[in-house]
Motif scaffolding. Structure first.
Motif, PDB file in Angstrom:
ATOM      1  N   ILE A   1       0.862  -1.193   0.000  1.00  0.00           N
ATOM      2  CA  ILE A   1       0.000   0.000   0.000  1.00  0.00           C
ATOM      3  C   ILE A   1       0.891   1.233   0.000  1.00  0.00           C
ATOM      4  CG2 ILE A   1      -1.866   1.217   1.179  1.00  0.00           C
ATOM      5  CD1 ILE A   1      -2.584  -1.435   2.524  1.00  0.00           C
TER       6      ILE A   1
ATOM      7  N   GLY B   1      -1.525   6.236  -2.466  1.00  0.00           N
ATOM      8  CA  GLY B   1      -2.846   5.657  -2.642  1.00  0.00           C
ATOM      9  C   GLY B   1      -2.925   4.592  -3.717  1.00  0.00           C
TER      10      GLY B   1
ATOM     11  N   LEU C   1     -11.533  -0.307   0.487  1.00  0.00           N
ATOM     12  CA  LEU C   1     -10.371   0.487   0.889  1.00  0.00           C
ATOM     13  C   LEU C   1      -9.499  -0.378   1.792  1.00  0.00           C
ATOM     14  CD1 LEU C   1     -11.859   4.005   1.761  1.00  0.00           C
ATOM     15  CD2 LEU C   1     -11.111   3.113  -0.438  1.00  0.00           C
TER      16      LEU C   1
ATOM     17  N   ILE D   1      -6.077  -0.318   4.428  1.00  0.00           N
ATOM     18  CA  ILE D   1      -5.273   0.584   5.250  1.00  0.00           C
ATOM     19  C   ILE D   1      -4.208  -0.228   5.970  1.00  0.00           C
ATOM     20  CG2 ILE D   1      -5.295   2.245   7.153  1.00  0.00           C
ATOM     21  CD1 ILE D   1      -8.181   2.805   6.594  1.00  0.00           C
ATOM     22  N   ARG D   2      -2.999   0.285   5.977  1.00  0.00           N
ATOM     23  CA  ARG D   2      -1.948  -0.343   6.786  1.00  0.00           C
ATOM     24  C   ARG D   2      -2.304  -0.227   8.260  1.00  0.00           C
ATOM     25  NH1 ARG D   2       4.130   1.512   5.039  1.00  0.00           N
ATOM     26  NH2 ARG D   2       4.033   1.087   2.793  1.00  0.00           N
TER      27      ARG D   2
ATOM     28  N   PHE E   1      -2.709   7.868   7.213  1.00  0.00           N
ATOM     29  CA  PHE E   1      -2.827   6.444   6.941  1.00  0.00           C
ATOM     30  C   PHE E   1      -2.381   6.126   5.514  1.00  0.00           C
ATOM     31  CE2 PHE E   1      -6.111   7.152  10.218  1.00  0.00           C
ATOM     32  CZ  PHE E   1      -5.737   6.183  11.137  1.00  0.00           C
TER      33      PHE E   1
ATOM     34  N   THR F   1      -3.379   4.454   2.653  1.00  0.00           N
ATOM     35  CA  THR F   1      -4.703   4.007   2.224  1.00  0.00           C
ATOM     36  C   THR F   1      -4.755   3.907   0.712  1.00  0.00           C
ATOM     37  OG1 THR F   1      -5.632   5.250   4.086  1.00  0.00           O
ATOM     38  CG2 THR F   1      -7.172   4.465   2.430  1.00  0.00           C
TER      39      THR F   1
ATOM     40  N   GLU G   1      -7.491   2.403  -2.676  1.00  0.00           N
ATOM     41  CA  GLU G   1      -8.758   1.813  -3.107  1.00  0.00           C
ATOM     42  C   GLU G   1      -8.457   0.671  -4.070  1.00  0.00           C
ATOM     43  OE1 GLU G   1     -13.033   3.033  -5.189  1.00  0.00           O
ATOM     44  OE2 GLU G   1     -11.393   4.485  -5.069  1.00  0.00           O
TER      45      GLU G   1
ATOM     46  N   THR H   1     -10.619   8.688   0.570  1.00  0.00           N
ATOM     47  CA  THR H   1      -9.256   8.162   0.465  1.00  0.00           C
ATOM     48  C   THR H   1      -8.228   9.263   0.646  1.00  0.00           C
ATOM     49  OG1 THR H   1     -10.080   6.485  -1.078  1.00  0.00           O
ATOM     50  CG2 THR H   1      -7.706   6.801  -0.976  1.00  0.00           C
TER      51      THR H   1
ATOM     52  N   LEU I   1      -8.100  10.248   4.399  1.00  0.00           N
ATOM     53  CA  LEU I   1      -7.435   9.270   5.258  1.00  0.00           C
ATOM     54  C   LEU I   1      -5.922   9.349   5.149  1.00  0.00           C
ATOM     55  CD1 LEU I   1      -9.738   6.148   4.761  1.00  0.00           C
ATOM     56  CD2 LEU I   1      -9.529   7.571   6.801  1.00  0.00           C
ATOM     57  N   ARG I   2      -5.411   9.872   4.054  1.00  0.00           N
ATOM     58  CA  ARG I   2      -3.957   9.976   3.881  1.00  0.00           C
ATOM     59  C   ARG I   2      -3.394  11.263   4.473  1.00  0.00           C
ATOM     60  NH1 ARG I   2      -5.003   8.134  -1.556  1.00  0.00           N
ATOM     61  NH2 ARG I   2      -4.324  10.134  -2.407  1.00  0.00           N
TER      62      ARG I   2
ATOM     63  N   LEU J   1     -11.281   3.985  14.431  1.00  0.00           N
ATOM     64  CA  LEU J   1     -11.465   4.137  12.992  1.00  0.00           C
ATOM     65  C   LEU J   1     -12.942   4.278  12.653  1.00  0.00           C
ATOM     66  CD1 LEU J   1      -9.059   1.780  10.991  1.00  0.00           C
ATOM     67  CD2 LEU J   1      -9.343   4.246  10.757  1.00  0.00           C
TER      68      LEU J   1
END
Length: 744
Positions: A284, A288, A313, A315-316, A329, A331, A333, A365, A368-369, A389
């Motif tokens: 990941i 993205g 999605l 996420i680590r 995060f 993240t 898709e 997305t 979240l990053r 989360l």
């Protein structure tokens, strides 16, 4: 090691300052030898250091020392040896029992406790129960979060020094401080800490005061109560709506660890038709994307119901505090090109409960990053829980933002197609049978691409943007200014620059007057305009329009406007010091010109350069006008059954009034045929009559925009923004209308 030593020295200063401000007398330091052979906290010189051999006696010994003065308690952080005998809800560290057993021997007893930060921020039952028991006997005065305090632990492990005072009837305010990292300026941090201790409210650079502290059952995560973070959380609504992530997605943690796959003999190869690619944290990317398969990629046989699906999605997972990324995060898709695939146990899978639109998925997305998402999820101190989360607020795009994101995506795809087309033309150079045919192909096929590039590059040219996208009155004036400058007629060019500056402010001021009247607001600047209109000799000018804009910029009446309201952009026009400086310079030049203090012909070229630079600065600040089109409604047909109107209109953008008629639908049945409107970014229409009126000029027979210039007895004189021509309206209805809007 150098950084750890620095932070340790800083922690001593902060703890000493805390005791100095919150307690009386020299503190003692009490620790347990079970944690280490020596105290993990280096006590400042002059403090008594006591090492208690048994952790069971720490609470009793603390009571004895508290009877003599303030105390810094450093209980052992060691975990209990026989976890098999404990319940899952029991704490696994000795310090919980020690801290909850301490009692204040007197009403003025002050004790500070050095704990893992997790004890004060965690929402887990054992932590909440510990804080609740402490609160039965102690008030929390101050919490200081810092890293590198304990030399026996990793320098990134965060600890908390919690200052407690014997419980009183009146609950004190709570002060929270966090030592910045990395390598803080010690003197600045200590000074900020001292200012925080003197505060009874508000926020400093590294800390804040809570007048209403949360209950002990709630974790006191620094970022969760930081006023700046809370404001940013509220600001998310500016994108449109805000939803909890758990309202949009279900969360899944796969049981497929590398070890389990190997033990269960599920591993296979990419050549196996039933092989599924395993998406692991390293796959990941920060941008993205899912990395393409490599030699290190694992393949396994995974049941279909455990595999990833398009739109998921991933996420680590965060493993440890010192592994928390500084950006957000990781993240991505999952798309069709990534399938078939499954997630490893170190990847969180978010599956949409209902299908999301492309703008929705894209915005989530992207969010979240960001570091803000990580902060709001409480991931600064430890692994993010599924609960955190699920509760994370995420923005949802409104109609305007959705449209903008769609347009940007379409533009990005179009640019990619053009790039591929250009590559194809370039690669074909040596594919033709003859050099002549190759040359002709490159020239002919590349012509359209070159024209596209030239057209796109013009958008970065302010003059081109003004001439093609600004409202007609401003675009017309700008075109005339450029023409006068290029013609070399210095006097005419100088006058055109000043005229354009005045008409720019006049146009925007008329918008302000129309918008504020619609909201039933009255500005003080309107009084001066009304007096000049009634004077009958010379109407409002440069200074009057500037006063309207400056009042709009500072008016508290406009502080709670909807986010997309045009006034929010208009208020910023003169809000910047450089723009106001340019406006003042142009206003002075305008006054000097009007009072015959004209520039000497020798100095005129230099004056033109400076004045045009100031005008350019103002127009740059007014770029928002390109997104607020001026339109004239030419026809309306209302459908009573459909409850909508078919509206024909002309969008008066660019430097010429002859433009095509367009069509749109509107839910409003109160639109006026022949009137001017401004359309905002949400598609809303705002009536500009009688502040701006569009009609053919009786002098030059050109369609023009007019505003009230004078109101002598029995008439209203309107002046054109484009060329200054006037027309007179003697009907009693017009004067009555201006009276209704406060101009007469």
């Amino acid at each position: 090691m150098a950084e750890t030593a620095q932070l340790s020295s800083l922690s001593e200063q902060l703890v000493a300052t805390g005791f100095e401000r919150l307690a009386q007398g020299m503190p003692a330091v009490l620790g347990s030898s079970q944690f280490a052979r020596e105290l993990p906290f280096s006590a400042p010189e002059g403090w008594q250091s006591v090492c208690e051999p048994s952790w069971e006696q720490l609470a009793a010994r603390a009571g004895e020392l508290l009877a003599d003065g303030p105390l810094l308690l450093v209980p052992t952080w060691e975990r209990r040896m026989n976890p098999a005998r404990r319940r899952a809800t029991d704490p696994d560290s000795y310090y919980v029992e020690v801290v909850t057993s301490c009692r204040p021997p007197s009403p003025d007893a002050v004790m500070a406790v050095l704990l893992p930060a997790q004890a004060w921020v965690s929402d887990r039952p054992w932590a909440a129960e510990m804080r609740t028991k402490v609160a039965e006997h102690w008030d929390t005065l101050l919490v200081v979060y810092m890293s590198g305090t304990l030399t026996h632990l990793h320098a990134n492990v965060e600890s908390a020094v919690v200052f407690l005072r014997a419980r009183a009837q009146t609950r004190p305010v709570l002060k929270v401080f966090q030592v910045p990292r990395p390598r803080p300026d010690e003197a600045a941090v200590v000074k900020d800490f001292e200012r925080l201790l003197a505060r009874q409210g508000g926020k400093g650079e590294h800390g804040y005061v809570l007048r209403e502290p949360p209950g002990p059952e709630q974790g006191l995560h620094f970022d969760s109560f930081d006023p700046h973070i809370l404001q940013r959380r509220e600001d998310l609504a500016g994108f449109g709506a805000v939803n909890a992530l758990g309202d949009l997605f279900t969360f899944h943690l796969a049981p497929f660890s590398d070890t389990a796959l190997k033990k269960g003999r599920h591993l296979t190869s990419s050549k196996d038709p039933g092989g599924v690619r395993m998406v692991r944290p390293r796959d990941i990317g920060r941008d993205g994307t899912i990395a393409p398969p490599s030699e290190e990629t694992l393949w396994a046989t995974i049941p279909a119901d455990r595999q990833l699906a398009a739109g998921d999605l991933v996420i680590r997972r965060l493993i440890a505090p010192f592994m928390v990324p500084p950006h957000g995060f990781f993240t991505a898709e999952i798309g069709e090109k990534d399938l078939p695939a499954a997630a490893s146990d170190q990847v969180v899978v978010l599956r949409p409960i209902k299908p999301l639109s492309r703008p929705q998925a894209r915005l989530i997305t992207m969010f979240l990053r960001t570091p803000l998402a990580l902060t709001l999820a409480g991931a600064r101190l430890a692994t993010t829980t599924m609960e955190a989360l699920s509760a994370l607020p995420v923005p949802q795009p409104d109609e305007a933002l959705t449209k903008a994101l769609d347009e940007l995506t379409a533009a990005k795809q179009q640019f990619k197609r053009w790039e591929q087309e250009a590559d194809s033309v370039i690669e074909s150079v040596f594919l033709e049978k003859t050099a002549a045919r190759a040359r002709a192909r490159v020239i002919d096929s590349g012509r359209a691409l070159r024209l596209r590039v030239e057209a796109a590059s013009l958008l970065d040219d302010l003059g081109h943007s003004v001439r093609t996208r600004f409202p007609y009155p401003i675009a017309y004036r700008w075109r005339e200014t450029e023409a006068r400058i290029s013609a070399g007629d210095a006097q005419a060019a100088y006058a055109a620059i000043l005229d354009t500056a005045e008409q720019l402010l006049c146009y925007v001021a008329q918008l302000v007057l129309a918008f504020t009247h619609a909201r039933q607001l009255t500005f003080g600047a309107v009084t001066a305009i009304r007096d000049k209109l009634a004077g009958g000799r010379s109407g409002p000018g440069f200074g009057d329009w500037a006063n309207v804009l400056n009042e709009a910029a500072t008016s508290r009446q406009l502080n709670n406007l909807p986010e997309a309201h045009p006034l929010n952009d208009i208020r910023k026009l003169l809000a910047h010091a450089d723009a106001e400086k340019a406006r003042q310079a142009l206003s002075k030049r305008r006054n000097d010109q009007a009072h015959l203090r004209r520039v000497d012909p020798i100095d005129l070229p230099h004056a033109i350069d400076i004045a045009f630079a100031d005008l350019t600065h103002l127009v740059e600040r007014a770029r928002f006008l390109a997104d607020l089109p001026l339109i004239e409604i030419t026809d309306i047909r209302w459908d009573a059954f459909a409850r909508s109107a078919r509206v024909e209109y002309r969008e008066l953008a660019g430097d010429h009034p002859v433009v095509p008629t367009r069509t749109m639908t509107s839910p409003n049945n109160n639109l006026e045929k022949g009137s001017l409107y401004l359309r905002d970014t949400d598609g809303g229409l705002h009536l500009l009559r009688p502040f701006l009126i569009g009609r053919d000029c009786p002098t030059c027979r050109t369609w023009s925009t007019f505003h009230a210039d004078r109101v002598p007895r029995g008439a209203v004189v309107f002046k054109s923004l484009e060329h200054g021509h006037t027309w007179e309206d003697t009907s009693p209805g017009m004067r009555r209308l201006l009276s209704q809007v406060g101009l007469v």
